[in-house]
Design an enzyme around this catalytic site. Structure first.
Site, short mmCIF file in Angstrom:
data_model
loop_
_atom_site.label_atom_id
_atom_site.label_comp_id
_atom_site.label_asym_id
_atom_site.label_seq_id
_atom_site.Cartn_x
_atom_site.Cartn_y
_atom_site.Cartn_z
CE1 TYR A 163 33.36 35.19 44.87
CE2 TYR A 163 32.88 36.57 46.77
CZ TYR A 163 33.32 36.43 45.47
OH TYR A 163 33.75 37.52 44.77
CE LYS A 233 37.51 31.80 30.48
NZ LYS A 233 37.72 32.66 29.31
CG ASP A 286 36.67 35.51 28.03
OD1 ASP A 286 35.54 35.02 27.81
OD2 ASP A 286 37.72 34.98 27.62
CG ASP A 310 32.61 40.37 43.91
OD1 ASP A 310 32.26 41.56 43.94
OD2 ASP A 310 33.33 39.86 44.79
O1 LIG Z 1 32.89 40.41 51.41
C1 LIG Z 1 33.66 41.23 50.96
O2 LIG Z 1 34.49 41.82 51.68
C2 LIG Z 1 33.61 41.61 49.51
C3 LIG Z 1 32.28 41.28 48.91
C4 LIG Z 1 32.08 41.90 47.59
O3 LIG Z 1 32.95 42.42 46.95
C5 LIG Z 1 30.72 41.90 47.05
O4 LIG Z 1 29.83 41.27 47.60
O5 LIG Z 1 30.50 42.55 46.02
MG LIG Z 2 32.26 43.21 45.08
#
Ligand SMILES: O=C(O)CCC(=O)C(=O)O
Ligand SMILES: [Mg+2]
Ligand SMILES: NC(=O)C1=CN([C@@H]2O[C@H](COP(=O)(O)OP(=O)(O)OC[C@H]3O[C@@H](n4cnc5c(N)ncnc54)[C@H](OP(=O)(O)O)[C@@H]3O)[C@@H](O)[C@H]2O)C=CC1
Length: 419
Positions: A163, A233, A286, A310
């Site tokens: 990210y 992972k 997983d 996420d």
């Molecule tokens: O920043 C985004 O557009 C997606 C972020 C996301 O899916 C989350 O933080 O769960």
């Molecule tokens: Mg999300």
């Protein structure tokens, strides 16, 4: 108080402030910034505000009150500040200055276009913990047989991993330069299609891991939880996700006195508050995704990297009845910004249709964070009663027998009637 260009600071109300030990001073009439959000943000954010105001009025009979202050990000920001201003500096300044805030979801295009404003906000304010509790509300329709066995709190690392946005487009000069560097100077031979590969870099640090895992373990201590699971992972990504696991275990041993179980790597220590054992364990991601379906009761506090967190957030949300009631918080040691787990669900935007529950429960977390426990409890009780009454939004109605479907604002009203 900072002078703002477009943000109207309410004439009444005071700032929440932070003590040197990071505890909060919360006045009875705090100013709380909010970002409405894109897409369904226009539907759910006003409902959240109405429900919170009602809960605070009910809990404190006028003695306490929130003064809401709109700050801008996303599409609305481009309308207020100009076409290319998606996340104004003064929004970041206000979120810092007023310490506790809440936001609706913000859209991120897939592929090209702007980078995620949600991620930018977390990084700019160093909101390094994404805290997402997953609990079951009685009566919510769920795709699994025993959803009540899911009771987990996700600590998702929120500031690094893939990210960080360190990536280059396939065939661009920069991607080619990085690929040449990897091949010529680092001896890399395994990029299968070097001429047409996009390249992304995944930074995962010792400091970033330790501060996240420390918070997760402390949460287990404070909330009398039986275990903390490091989800990674690390078999494949040895020096990033494998590092996360190793640094997490090392921290548990060094700072919390955990001792290896049967030679490790699992380890265990006594909760200093309760004397009960807390097990620190790990699972490969997983395997974890199948275990949360098959043996969810074995997992309590989850500490994981940004991308895993996420995926796991949405998967667990679905297990307890869906993303419509999945709340969350982005936390640094001082600043906190609360937000739902779901996104902007563009097909439903402006239709007064979706479930406002996730943002309302995010506000519930915010009230608890502020120490307004009675108002938070009022929201939980009203949510439970509303669900029991079976007057619910489309997402629950389509799976619940005998339900009456209500609108987004209608569900807020049902909650208020049950306070
Ligand atoms: O920043 C985004 O557009 C997606 C972020 C996301 O899916 C989350 O933080 O769960
Ligand atoms: Mg999300
Ligand atoms: N923190 C943030 O601001 C986040 C932003 N996003 C952004 O949101 C945008 C859309 O992403 P997308 O992948 O479609 O994911 P969304 O979470 O927005 O929507 C996916 C599906 O989840 C269900 N859903 C979402 N919100 C609600 C709600 N309030 N009540 C009931 N059901 C809901 C809907 O399911 P169904 O179709 O079954 O009705 C919807 O189609 C993207 O730009 C993404 O980047 C995504 C996640 C977090």
């Amino acid at each position: 108080m900072t002078a703002y260009q477009h943000i109207q600071v309410p004439a009444q109300g005071q700032k929440i402030t932070v003590n040197p030990d990071f505890s909060l001073n919360v006045p009875d009439e705090p100013i709380v910034p909010y970002i409405e959000g894109d897409g369904t943000g226009v539907d759910i954010t006003p409902v959240m505000i109405k429900v919170v105001d009602a809960a605070v009025a009910k809990a404190y009979g006028g003695r306490r009150r929130i003064h809401w202050m709109e700050v801008y990000a996303g599409e609305k920001s481009t309308r207020v500040y100009g076409p290319d201003v998606w996340l104004p500096e003064e929004t970041l300044a206000a979120l810092k200055e007023f310490v506790v805030s809440i936001k609706g979801p913000l859209t991120t295009p897939v592929g090209g276009g702007i980078r995620s404003l949600n991620v930018a906000l977390r990084q700019e304010l160093d909101l390094y913990v994404c805290l997402r509790p997953v609990q079951y509300f009685q009566g919510v329709p769920s795709p699994v047989k025993e959803p009540e066995k899911v009771n987990m709190v996700i600590f998702r690392e929120n500031s690094e991993d893939i990210y960080a946005g360190v990536e280059w487009e396939a065939k661009s000069a920069k991607a080619q330069k990085v690929i040449r560097f990897l091949i010529d100077e680092m001896g890399v031979t395994k990029i299968r299609f070097p001429e047409s590969s996009g390249i992304g870099i995944k930074p995962v640090s010792i400091e970033g891991t330790e501060r996240l895992v420390r918070k997760a373990i402390q949460y287990a201590i404070d909330n009398d939880k039986p275990n903390v699971t490091l989800v990674h992972k690390g078999n494949i990504m040895k020096y990033t996700e494998g590092g996360f696991r190793d640094w997490g275990y090392a921290l548990a041993q060094r700072e919390f006195g955990a001792q290896p179980i049967d030679g490790g790597p699992w380890c265990q220590f006594k909760n200093p508050r309760t004397g009960k054992p807390i097990v620190v364990k790990d699972v490969i991601a997983d395997a974890f995704l199948q275990q949360i379906l098959l043996r969810p009761a074995e997992y309590s506090v989850i500490a994981t990297l940004n991308l895993n967190g996420d995926y796991i957030s949405d998967a667990l949300a679905a297990q307890v009845g869906g993303i419509g009631i999945a709340p969350g918080a982005n936390l640094s040691d001082s600043v906190a910004c609360f937000e739902a787990t779901h996104g902007t669900a563009p097909k439903y935007a402006g239709k007064d249709y979706v479930n406002p529950g996730s943002e309302i429960l995010s506000a519930e977390m915010m009230l608890r964070h502020m120490g307004w426990v009675e108002a938070a409890d009022t929201i939980i009780a009203a949510m439970e009663a509303a669900i029991q009454s079976k007057k619910v939004t489309y997402d629950f109605a389509r799976l619940m027998e005998g339900a009456t479907q209500v609108s987004c604002s209608g569900f807020g009203q049902v909650m208020i009637e049950h306070m």
